[in-house]
Design a protein around this motif. Structure first.
Motif, PDB file in Angstrom:
ATOM      1  N   ALA A 312      -1.005 -13.318  -2.226  1.00  0.00           N
ATOM      2  CA  ALA A 312       0.120 -12.395  -2.099  1.00  0.00           C
ATOM      3  C   ALA A 312      -0.074 -11.189  -3.012  1.00  0.00           C
ATOM      4  O   ALA A 312       0.296 -10.060  -2.661  1.00  0.00           O
ATOM      5  N   GLY A 313      -0.663 -11.425  -4.184  1.00  0.00           N
ATOM      6  CA  GLY A 313      -0.888 -10.323  -5.113  1.00  0.00           C
ATOM      7  C   GLY A 313      -1.739  -9.230  -4.505  1.00  0.00           C
ATOM      8  O   GLY A 313      -1.484  -8.033  -4.701  1.00  0.00           O
ATOM      9  N   HIS A 314      -2.772  -9.635  -3.767  1.00  0.00           N
ATOM     10  CA  HIS A 314      -3.634  -8.649  -3.109  1.00  0.00           C
ATOM     11  C   HIS A 314      -2.837  -7.807  -2.111  1.00  0.00           C
ATOM     12  O   HIS A 314      -2.905  -6.578  -2.123  1.00  0.00           O
ATOM     13  N   ARG A 315      -2.059  -8.478  -1.272  1.00  0.00           N
ATOM     14  CA  ARG A 315      -1.318  -7.757  -0.228  1.00  0.00           C
ATOM     15  C   ARG A 315      -0.244  -6.841  -0.816  1.00  0.00           C
ATOM     16  O   ARG A 315      -0.113  -5.682  -0.411  1.00  0.00           O
ATOM     17  N   VAL A 316       0.521  -7.353  -1.748  1.00  0.00           N
ATOM     18  CA  VAL A 316       1.612  -6.558  -2.309  1.00  0.00           C
ATOM     19  C   VAL A 316       1.065  -5.362  -3.094  1.00  0.00           C
ATOM     20  O   VAL A 316       1.575  -4.239  -2.972  1.00  0.00           O
ATOM     21  N   HIS A 318      -1.672  -3.700  -2.685  1.00  0.00           N
ATOM     22  CA  HIS A 318      -2.176  -2.657  -1.792  1.00  0.00           C
ATOM     23  C   HIS A 318      -1.046  -1.995  -1.014  1.00  0.00           C
ATOM     24  O   HIS A 318      -1.106  -0.787  -0.737  1.00  0.00           O
ATOM     25  N   THR A 319      -0.014  -2.754  -0.675  1.00  0.00           N
ATOM     26  CA  THR A 319       1.146  -2.155  -0.019  1.00  0.00           C
ATOM     27  C   THR A 319       1.788  -1.113  -0.924  1.00  0.00           C
ATOM     28  O   THR A 319       2.159  -0.012  -0.477  1.00  0.00           O
ATOM     29  N   HIS A 324       2.948   4.579  -1.460  1.00  0.00           N
ATOM     30  CA  HIS A 324       3.053   5.729  -2.368  1.00  0.00           C
ATOM     31  C   HIS A 324       2.129   6.872  -1.938  1.00  0.00           C
ATOM     32  O   HIS A 324       2.311   8.016  -2.388  1.00  0.00           O
ATOM     33  N   GLY A 325       1.129   6.558  -1.135  1.00  0.00           N
ATOM     34  CA  GLY A 325       0.216   7.608  -0.709  1.00  0.00           C
ATOM     35  C   GLY A 325      -0.699   8.049  -1.838  1.00  0.00           C
ATOM     36  O   GLY A 325      -1.143   7.238  -2.650  1.00  0.00           O
ATOM     37  N   GLY A 326      -0.955   9.350  -1.917  1.00  0.00           N
ATOM     38  CA  GLY A 326      -1.909   9.864  -2.900  1.00  0.00           C
ATOM     39  C   GLY A 326      -1.530   9.566  -4.333  1.00  0.00           C
ATOM     40  O   GLY A 326      -2.398   9.278  -5.161  1.00  0.00           O
ATOM     41  N   VAL A 327      -0.230   9.619  -4.658  1.00  0.00           N
ATOM     42  CA  VAL A 327       0.169   9.357  -6.048  1.00  0.00           C
ATOM     43  C   VAL A 327      -0.091   7.905  -6.432  1.00  0.00           C
ATOM     44  O   VAL A 327      -0.155   7.571  -7.613  1.00  0.00           O
ATOM     45  N   GLY A 328      -0.252   7.036  -5.430  1.00  0.00           N
ATOM     46  CA  GLY A 328      -0.496   5.622  -5.725  1.00  0.00           C
ATOM     47  C   GLY A 328      -1.822   5.377  -6.404  1.00  0.00           C
ATOM     48  O   GLY A 328      -2.003   4.344  -7.053  1.00  0.00           O
ATOM     49  N   LYS A 343      -4.363  -6.807  -9.691  1.00  0.00           N
ATOM     50  CA  LYS A 343      -5.748  -7.152  -9.350  1.00  0.00           C
ATOM     51  C   LYS A 343      -6.365  -8.025 -10.442  1.00  0.00           C
ATOM     52  O   LYS A 343      -7.142  -8.947 -10.158  1.00  0.00           O
ATOM     53  N   HIS A 344      -6.011  -7.759 -11.690  1.00  0.00           N
ATOM     54  CA  HIS A 344      -6.514  -8.588 -12.789  1.00  0.00           C
ATOM     55  C   HIS A 344      -6.019 -10.023 -12.652  1.00  0.00           C
ATOM     56  O   HIS A 344      -6.794 -10.980 -12.740  1.00  0.00           O
TER      57      HIS A 344
END
Length: 368
Positions: A312-316, A318-319, A324-328, A343-344
Motif C-alpha cells: 500500500a505504501g508504494h501505491r499511496v 505514488h498517488t 500533485h503533478g510537477g510540484v510532487g 519509500k524508505h
C-alpha cells in the motif's frame, strides 16, 4: 478484538503530536534536508523531557510498563511528522530488548536510552541477505571473550550509538545477540532514499558482549524482528495518513479547467483507492499490535502489516506525487518528504514480496 484505543494510547499520541507539531515545521524539515546529518536533536531532547521516550518501557528501567499498542501510537505520530529521531531503533528495539533480556548492566543502558541520555541501535540488515533470522555475521568464543566477524548494512544512527545490538550466527548454527561498541567496528556512512543517517558496520574479530544466552538467541532475535516489522508498519501508517491528508487538501484547492482536480473521476478514484489502502494498513497494524500486547501469536499478523506497509505504501506514495503533478517531485515541497519516507519504510527489512512469502510459509507450516 476491540479496536477502541486505550487511554494511554490517546494520551501518548496527543503528547507526541503536540511536541512534533511545535518543533517539526516545514522550515525545520528543509533545514534537516540540507544538514550534514538528518537527526533532529531538539525534538529528541523534547521527547525525552516530556517522558515520551520512556513511557512504554518496563518500570524496571524507568518506564510506565505500557506496551506495543502505546508504542505503535507514538510511532504513528512520528511517522505523520516524518520525524528524524531514532525512537524505533533506540527505544522500542534497543532499550526494549535489553530491558527484557539483558543483565543489570545492560538494563542500565536501557534506562539511559529511555531517558534520552544515550542512543542504542540494532543491526538487522545484511547485504544480499533478506532473511534476518539467519544472519551471516558470525561469533566465536575465545579465551579473551566473544569475537564477531561480518558486515551489516543500513544500521540506523550507528555513528551516534553507545552500543549496537548485533544478531549473529554462532558456531553451533544458532542465532545470538551481542552488544558491540561502534568504536571497535568500522562505521561508514551510506546514502538512503530519505537521507536517514544509516551506516555500514564492518566487524573484524570485534569484541562483543552477549545479551541473554546463546540458547535464548532465537527468542531474542524473534522478539526484536517482530517489533521492528511492526514499528516500521506503524511509522508507515502515520506517514501515509498525513500524505493522504496533504493530497486531499491539494485536490480540493488546485483547479484545472475551472474545476478542482479532485472532482475529476480519475483523480477521485485514485484518492479513494489510497484511502482504502490506508484503512487496510491501519487495520493490519492495529491487529498485530493488539496481539503482541495480549501475548498472543502475532507472526502472521505482523508479516501481514509489513506487507501492507510496503504494498500500500508504494501505491499511496505514488498517488500523492502524481496528483500533485510537477510540484510532487520538487524537493522543496513538503510532499517530497512523505514520498521518500514512504519509500524508505517500504523497503526496510524486506519488501512486500518478502513478507508475502514469509506469510505463506507460516500459513503452510514450512520454513520461509
Amino acid at each position: 478484538m476491540d479496536f477502541t484505543p486505550t487511554e494511554a494510547q490517546l494520551d501518548l499520541a496527543r503528547l507526541t503530536g503536540e511536541v512534533c507539531g511545535k518543533l517539526v515545521t516545514a522550515d525545520r524539515l528543509r533545514e534537516l534536508d540540507t544538514a550534514d546529518e538528518r537527526f533532529d536533536q531538539p525534538l529528541w531532547s523534547s521527547l525525552a523531557e516530556t517522558g515520551v521516550l520512556a513511557a512504554a518501557l518496563p518500570e524496571s528501567v524507568g518506564g510506565s510498563d505500557l506496551g506495543s499498542l502505546e508504542q505503535t501510537a507514538i510511532l504513528r505520530e512520528l511517522g505523520k511528522h516524518v520525524a528524524a529521531v531514532p525512537y524505533l531503533w533506540s527505544v522500542v528495539l534497543g532499550a526494549g530488548a535489553l530491558a527484557r533480556f539483558g543483565d543489570a548492566a545492560q538494563q542500565d543502558l536501557a534506562a539511559q536510552a529511555g531517558a534520552g541520555r544515550i542512543i542504542l541501535t540494532v543491526a538487522l540488515a545484511e547485504e544480499r541477505n533478506w532473511e534476518p533470522t539467519a544472519p551471516t555475521t558470525t561469533a566465536v568464543e575465545t579465551g579473551a571473550g566473544w569475537r564477531l566477524t561480518g558486515a551489516k548494512t543500513t544500521v540506523p544512527y550507528a555513528n551516534r550509538a553507545e552500543r549496537i545490538l548485533v544478531p549473529v550466527t554462532t558456531v553451533s548454527g544458532t542465532p545470538a545477540i551481542f552488544l558491540v561498541d561502534p568504536a571497535a567496528a568500522t562505521v561508514t556512512a551510506q546514502q538512503v532514499v530519505d537521507r536517514s543517517p544509516e551506516f555500514a558496520v564492518e566487524l573484524t574479530d570485534t569484541p562483543g558482549e552477549l545479551v541473554g544466552t546463546v540458547a535464548g538467541g532465537s527468542e531474542i532475535l524473534d522478539w526484536i524482528l517482530t517489533r521492528a516489522w511492526l514499528g516500521l508498519s506503524a511509522l508507515q501508517l502515520g506517514t501515509l495518513e498525513r500524505a493522504l491528508e496533504l493530497v486531499a487538501e491539494y485536490a480540493r484547492e488546485r483547479e484545472q479547467f475551472g474545476k478542482a482536480v479532485g472532482s475529476f473521476q480519475a483523480v477521485a478514484q485514485r484518492l479513494a483507492d489510497a484511502y482504502i489502502d490506508v484503512q487496510g494498513l491501519r487495520l493490519a497494524t492495529t491487529q498485530a499490535a493488539w496481539l503482541l500486547s495480549e501475548d498472543l501469536p502475532a507472526a502472521e499478523a505482523v508479516h501481514t502489516a509489513k506487507f501492507w506497509a510496503a504494498d500500500a505504501g508504494h501505491r499511496v506514495a505514488h498517488t500523492v506525487v502524481h496528483v500533485h503533478g510537477g510540484v510532487g517531485i520538487d524537493r522543496d515541497h513538503i510532499v517530497h518528504n512523505y514520498f521518500t519516507a514512504a519509500k524508505h519504510h517500504e523497503f526496510t527489512l524486506g519488501t512486500g514480496t518478502d513478507h508475502l512469502r514469509a506469510l505463506g510459509a507460516l500459513l503452510a507450516g514450512t520454513p520461509a
